[in-house]
Scaffold this motif. Structure first.
Motif, PDB file in Angstrom:
ATOM      1  N   LEU A 522       0.823  -1.212   0.000  1.00  0.00           N
ATOM      2  CA  LEU A 522       0.000   0.000   0.000  1.00  0.00           C
ATOM      3  C   LEU A 522       0.856   1.261   0.000  1.00  0.00           C
ATOM      4  CD1 LEU A 522      -2.739  -1.061   2.584  1.00  0.00           C
ATOM      5  CD2 LEU A 522      -3.074  -0.737   0.128  1.00  0.00           C
ATOM      6  N   GLN A 523       2.044   1.180   0.606  1.00  0.00           N
ATOM      7  CA  GLN A 523       2.920   2.347   0.673  1.00  0.00           C
ATOM      8  C   GLN A 523       3.482   2.711  -0.695  1.00  0.00           C
ATOM      9  OE1 GLN A 523       2.812   3.885   3.545  1.00  0.00           O
ATOM     10  NE2 GLN A 523       1.568   2.165   4.295  1.00  0.00           N
ATOM     11  N   GLU A 524       3.402   1.795  -1.639  1.00  0.00           N
ATOM     12  CA  GLU A 524       3.931   2.043  -2.980  1.00  0.00           C
ATOM     13  C   GLU A 524       2.854   2.508  -3.954  1.00  0.00           C
ATOM     14  OE1 GLU A 524       6.127  -1.329  -4.404  1.00  0.00           O
ATOM     15  OE2 GLU A 524       6.785  -1.890  -2.390  1.00  0.00           O
ATOM     16  N   LEU A 525       1.609   2.448  -3.538  1.00  0.00           N
ATOM     17  CA  LEU A 525       0.514   2.759  -4.455  1.00  0.00           C
ATOM     18  C   LEU A 525       0.166   4.244  -4.424  1.00  0.00           C
ATOM     19  CD1 LEU A 525      -1.969  -0.186  -3.715  1.00  0.00           C
ATOM     20  CD2 LEU A 525      -0.108  -0.107  -5.394  1.00  0.00           C
ATOM     21  N   GLU A 526      -0.089   4.802  -5.598  1.00  0.00           N
ATOM     22  CA  GLU A 526      -0.699   6.133  -5.679  1.00  0.00           C
ATOM     23  C   GLU A 526      -2.180   5.912  -5.978  1.00  0.00           C
ATOM     24  OE1 GLU A 526       0.795  10.110  -7.518  1.00  0.00           O
ATOM     25  OE2 GLU A 526      -0.413   9.124  -9.076  1.00  0.00           O
ATOM     26  N   ILE A 527      -3.002   6.189  -4.973  1.00  0.00           N
ATOM     27  CA  ILE A 527      -4.436   5.912  -5.091  1.00  0.00           C
ATOM     28  C   ILE A 527      -5.123   7.152  -5.644  1.00  0.00           C
ATOM     29  CG2 ILE A 527      -6.519   5.283  -3.825  1.00  0.00           C
ATOM     30  CD1 ILE A 527      -4.699   3.828  -1.832  1.00  0.00           C
ATOM     31  N   GLN A 528      -5.662   7.013  -6.834  1.00  0.00           N
ATOM     32  CA  GLN A 528      -6.291   8.131  -7.518  1.00  0.00           C
ATOM     33  C   GLN A 528      -7.805   7.955  -7.554  1.00  0.00           C
ATOM     34  OE1 GLN A 528      -4.577   8.880 -11.366  1.00  0.00           O
ATOM     35  NE2 GLN A 528      -2.484   9.054 -10.578  1.00  0.00           N
ATOM     36  N   ALA A 529      -8.488   9.084  -7.566  1.00  0.00           N
ATOM     37  CA  ALA A 529      -9.952   9.072  -7.604  1.00  0.00           C
ATOM     38  C   ALA A 529     -10.442   9.690  -8.899  1.00  0.00           C
ATOM     39  CB  ALA A 529     -10.510   9.837  -6.408  1.00  0.00           C
ATOM     40  N   GLU A 530     -11.660   9.369  -9.237  1.00  0.00           N
ATOM     41  CA  GLU A 530     -12.305   9.945 -10.417  1.00  0.00           C
ATOM     42  C   GLU A 530     -13.615  10.596  -9.995  1.00  0.00           C
ATOM     43  OE1 GLU A 530     -12.842   6.723 -13.077  1.00  0.00           O
ATOM     44  OE2 GLU A 530     -10.693   6.406 -13.442  1.00  0.00           O
ATOM     45  N   GLU A 533     -13.334  16.093  -9.254  1.00  0.00           N
ATOM     46  CA  GLU A 533     -13.107  17.427  -9.795  1.00  0.00           C
ATOM     47  C   GLU A 533     -13.435  17.422 -11.277  1.00  0.00           C
ATOM     48  OE1 GLU A 533      -9.660  20.829  -9.441  1.00  0.00           O
ATOM     49  OE2 GLU A 533      -9.013  18.820 -10.024  1.00  0.00           O
ATOM     50  N   ASN A 534     -14.061  18.493 -11.744  1.00  0.00           N
ATOM     51  CA  ASN A 534     -14.392  18.618 -13.162  1.00  0.00           C
ATOM     52  C   ASN A 534     -13.157  19.106 -13.918  1.00  0.00           C
ATOM     53  OD1 ASN A 534     -15.801  18.697 -15.553  1.00  0.00           O
ATOM     54  ND2 ASN A 534     -16.794  20.661 -15.116  1.00  0.00           N
ATOM     55  N   ASN A 535     -12.154  18.222 -13.943  1.00  0.00           N
ATOM     56  CA  ASN A 535     -10.857  18.576 -14.495  1.00  0.00           C
ATOM     57  C   ASN A 535     -10.143  17.282 -14.856  1.00  0.00           C
ATOM     58  OD1 ASN A 535      -8.171  19.632 -14.890  1.00  0.00           O
ATOM     59  ND2 ASN A 535      -8.756  21.394 -13.641  1.00  0.00           N
ATOM     60  N   ARG A 536      -9.234  17.342 -15.804  1.00  0.00           N
ATOM     61  CA  ARG A 536      -8.517  16.136 -16.222  1.00  0.00           C
ATOM     62  C   ARG A 536      -7.270  15.862 -15.393  1.00  0.00           C
ATOM     63  NH1 ARG A 536      -8.780  16.459 -22.898  1.00  0.00           N
ATOM     64  NH2 ARG A 536     -11.070  16.383 -23.049  1.00  0.00           N
ATOM     65  N   ARG A 537      -6.900  16.767 -14.525  1.00  0.00           N
ATOM     66  CA  ARG A 537      -5.690  16.540 -13.740  1.00  0.00           C
ATOM     67  C   ARG A 537      -5.939  15.442 -12.700  1.00  0.00           C
ATOM     68  NH1 ARG A 537      -4.926  21.508  -9.424  1.00  0.00           N
ATOM     69  NH2 ARG A 537      -7.023  21.479  -8.533  1.00  0.00           N
ATOM     70  N   PRO A 538      -4.887  14.814 -12.187  1.00  0.00           N
ATOM     71  CA  PRO A 538      -5.062  13.722 -11.224  1.00  0.00           C
ATOM     72  C   PRO A 538      -5.664  14.205  -9.905  1.00  0.00           C
ATOM     73  CG  PRO A 538      -2.834  13.733 -12.141  1.00  0.00           C
ATOM     74  CD  PRO A 538      -3.474  15.017 -12.549  1.00  0.00           C
ATOM     75  N   VAL A 539      -6.458  13.327  -9.296  1.00  0.00           N
ATOM     76  CA  VAL A 539      -6.954  13.517  -7.933  1.00  0.00           C
ATOM     77  C   VAL A 539      -6.376  12.379  -7.102  1.00  0.00           C
ATOM     78  CG1 VAL A 539      -8.958  13.626  -6.427  1.00  0.00           C
ATOM     79  CG2 VAL A 539      -9.079  14.601  -8.736  1.00  0.00           C
ATOM     80  N   VAL A 540      -5.544  12.717  -6.124  1.00  0.00           N
ATOM     81  CA  VAL A 540      -4.807  11.714  -5.362  1.00  0.00           C
ATOM     82  C   VAL A 540      -5.316  11.679  -3.923  1.00  0.00           C
ATOM     83  CG1 VAL A 540      -2.530  10.967  -4.571  1.00  0.00           C
ATOM     84  CG2 VAL A 540      -2.778  12.057  -6.819  1.00  0.00           C
ATOM     85  N   LEU A 541      -5.615  10.467  -3.434  1.00  0.00           N
ATOM     86  CA  LEU A 541      -6.008  10.281  -2.038  1.00  0.00           C
ATOM     87  C   LEU A 541      -4.765   9.987  -1.207  1.00  0.00           C
ATOM     88  CD1 LEU A 541      -9.275   8.131  -2.216  1.00  0.00           C
ATOM     89  CD2 LEU A 541      -8.971  10.589  -2.474  1.00  0.00           C
TER      90      LEU A 541
END
Length: 739
Positions: A522-530, A533-541
């Motif tokens: 889990l420490q190696e994962l970048e957890i992203q959400a969809e 945000e009304n935007n194409r940039r990444p959302v990271v948890l």
């Protein structure tokens, strides 16, 4: 061109109700007689009294229309003009004093048109007072104009006989385009405002609420304005079509028009210097000071508007304070704080226990072709310094936003989360469970604070101040599933299997296995959400593993909290009694925040159905519904907690054994212990930070200014609460688990 009408002088003070609206067999005073129930026996003046009044430079169009009580003293009426029917109560040779304002009882240097005065009133230098009824011991000093029209509505959005629909007053709440408009009325609760702004596709429901409002009031013309006992009005310019309760204090207001100001001996309302209030309701215990402007508004009880604030087309909930800022087209639930000079709130539904920082611009329609955007924020909404948000946006409960200009619409479904705008890396960061990880002190103290500061004298709606309640628990359950799904996606991406088509259930299973076991990967994962945000940039948890474990613990803690409440209420002594109280079938129902009161959605739907069929036909019955829901809340909350426990941990309390119950009790105690530890450590940081300490000559000097950490009243209270909780857990363990 101004239309200046000329009428015979002898008609001044008469024909208050136009002839076409006067019922057959009634005179223009028939409503006035109903209103003026002060039990004073009025009589005509004696010849000697008339002579004394004339000597004191008083005039009247007809002395026969000046009626007085038996204890009337004509020497205390000087240099006044009387028109129409005027009735005066007892006048004694005393003076009244309020806040160092001292004036002799009586009427001096004033023009009076068709008014009733109670006993021992002061009317001094009132240039024009028309069609008012006052109580006893009222002080009216230095007022330019105080008058009532025959069609006065006193801030209520109703129509009088002969009026057309286009003059009705509406509050355009939640949306600037008026699509969620509501009609203000005296007695309106936050829940009423909320229900009315929702269900806009239900025309029958909307019409019924409008009918309820109109039916609360008499449509007849001819009501006089009223001023309650011991109310003081001084140095005001214009007071027109205003009802004022007892013990109110109005000083230096510029203009108050078409307003009700509720006030009582136990909940005094005040309006101060430079205020301008038009078309609204001020409820009990409110305070308005220093140049505020309010137009088309409702201030629920014990709310405050100060220091030049503007409140327009908005409902402000109980126990709220707005200072120095601007609020437009908003519906705000109880417990809102907005103190700073340059914050702006527009077209928003803010569901209480909220706090807006300086420079925050909450709601902008500049990304739309029309001013029709909205923002919805759950309980505990805290936008930080200079936060700028776009319409449409929505936030789960206890959302906090770090300083920043957020470029696009946001939809943050995870509660207790810190959202921040990472401009450097062009991404949005969301940290679930932020409050529990880093600021437990503020979270816990605010829950206590809002309950402690609830000054309502009429608590029709049961306000939920606890941060763990059906609304937040449902959001936590959803967030646990969401974190499982997003973790599963992140793992597939990390394993370079992102193109593998996995169902939501498969993703959740992967994520659940990793999160439940706290797998090191889990420490190696970048957890992203969809969809955040009304935007194409990444959302990271951020810190998902820690947040996941905290949320699971909170479900257990919440269940045990409610179990303790029920055990105390019903004096459960055995495990069998606990099991018997839990339904066989548990359902994690949807709950809605209705003006600060949490109500099951199914109950709201039943209410609407009853309104449709006519079984509920008034606002009084809607308010009775709130009371019924409040009475059932503790039991329904317990059942909800049991359902959440089953949904997250697979434990059904009806089938739980002694060991399982003991484990739940022990886990809840561990949770309470780290909460109290977190409360202490969050505050202790302020005492250890060298940048905070550097402005003091010594630690002793700092303690003199900030107070000693060990003497912090709230921390001491929480530590004492922990000891009580520990004893309760030990007692229940012995009763239910024999351990």
């Amino acid at each position: 061109m101004n239309q200046i009408r000329k009428s015979p002088l002898q008609t001044l003070g008469y024909h208050f109700i136009p002839a076409e609206y006067l019922p057959a067999g009634k005179d223009e005073y028939h409503i006035r007689h109903q209103q003026s129930n002060n039990q004073i026996h009025y009589r005509h003046l004696t010849a000697w009294e008339i002579e004394m009044l004339v000597r004191n430079r008083n005039t009247s169009d007809d002395w026969n229309n000046l009626l007085v009580s038996d204890a009337f003293n004509p020497e205390l009426v000087q240099n006044c003009k009387f028109y129409g029917l005027v009735r005066i109560g007892k006048l004694e040779s005393v003076y009244l004093e309020f806040h160092n304002l001292r004036r002799p009882v009586g009427l001096y240097n004033s023009t009076v048109i068709s008014c009733d005065f109670g006993d021992n009133i002061v009317v001094d230098n009132v240039n024009y007072i028309s069609h008012y009824i006052t109580g006893n011991d009222v002080m009216l000093v230095n007022i330019n104009e105080i008058a009532t029209t025959d069609h006065a509505k006193f801030g209520n959005g109703i129509l009088k006989d002969g009026e057309s629909e286009n003059i009705r007053i509406w509050l355009e709440a939640c949306n600037e385009n008026g699509g969620r408009s509501i009609i203000p009325f005296d007695g309106m609760l936050p829940g009423d405002a909320y229900l009315w702004t929702r269900f806009r596709d239900d025309d029958q429901f909307q019409q019924k609420l409008k009918d309820f409002t109109q039916a609360r009031f008499d449509t007849r013309r001819g009501y006089y304005g009223t001023i309650g006992d011991r109310t003081v009005i001084k140095n005001c310019r214009i007071v027109k079509d205003v009802n004022i309760g007892s013990d109110a204090y109005l000083k230096g207001a510029n203009k108050i028009k078409n307003v009700t100001i509720n006030s009582s001996a136990k909940a005094k309302s005040q309006v101060g210097e430079g205020c301008e209030l038009v078309n609204g309701i001020v409820d009990y215990g409110c305070r308005l000071f220093y140049g505020v402007k309010a137009v088309r508004f409702f201030m629920a009880s014990h709310s405050q508007l100060k220091y030049g604030a503007r409140l327009i087309n908005s409902y402000l909930g109980n126990n709220s304070t707005i200072s120095c800022c601007e609020v437009l087209n908003s519906l705000i639930f109880p417990g809102h704080e907005q103190h700073h000079n340059n914050s702006f709130l527009c077209a928003a539904l803010v569901q209480g226990q909220s706090n807006m920082a300086a420079g925050a611009t909450i709601g902008s329609n500049h990304n739309s072709r029309s001013p029709d955007g909205e923002l919805i924020a759950g309980r505990g909404f805290w936008p930080g310094l200079c936060v700028s948000l776009k319409h449409n946006s929505q936030f789960a409960s206890f959302s906090i936003l770090a300083k920043g200009d957020y470029p696009a619409e946001l939809n943050i479904p995870i509660p207790f989360a810190l959202t921040s705008n990472d401009v450097t890396n062009n991404r949005l960061l969301v940290m679930p469970a932020y409050w529990f990880l880093y600021n437990m002190y503020a979270l816990a103290r605010n829950a206590w604070k809002y309950g402690d500061r609830d000054k309502r004298t009429q608590k029709i709606q049961l306000l939920e101040n606890n941060y763990l309640a059906p609304d937040t628990i449902n959001e936590i359950v959803h967030s646990l599933e969401l974190m499982q799904e997003l973790t599963g996606k992140a793992w597939l991406r990390h394993q370079q299997q992102e193109r593998k088509r996995a169902s939501r259930e498969e993703l959740m299973a992967i994520g659940k296995q990793l999160l439940d076991s706290q797998d090191p990967i889990l420490q190696e994962l970048e957890i992203q959400a969809e969809g955040f945000e009304n935007n194409r940039r990444p959302v990271v948890l951020l810190k998902v593993p820690a947040a996941y474990q905290i949320f699971r613990e909170l479900i257990t803690y919440y269940a045990v909290q409610q179990l303790i409440v029920q055990a105390d209420t019903y004096e459960w002594k055995t495990l069998e009694q606990v099991r018997a109280a839990v339904p066989t079938r548990l359902s994690l129902d949807t709950w809605t925040n209705v003006g600060g009161q949490l109500i099951r959605q199914v109950a709201i739907e039943k209410l609407i159905q009853k309104i449709h069929t006519g079984r509920v036909k008034s606002w009084e019955q809607v308010h009775a519904f709130y009371t019924e829901q409040a009475d059932a809340y503790a039991q329904e909350k317990f059942q909800h907690a049991a359902a959440a426990l089953q949904a997250v941990h697979g434990i059904h309390l009806r089938k739980a054994g002694a060991d399982s119950i003991k484990s739940l009790l022990d886990q809840s105690l561990q949770t309470r212990e780290w909460m109290v530890k977190g409360i202490y450590e969050a505050r202790a940081k302020d005492y250890k930070n060298p940048f905070r300490k550097m402005v003091y000559e010594s630690t002793a000097a700092m303690n003199k200014v900030t107070g000693k950490l060990e003497q912090n009243a709230f921390i001491k209270q929480e530590k004492e609460g922990l000891e009580t909780f520990r004893k309760t857990i030990a007692s229940l363990s012995r009763k239910w688990a024999g351990k």
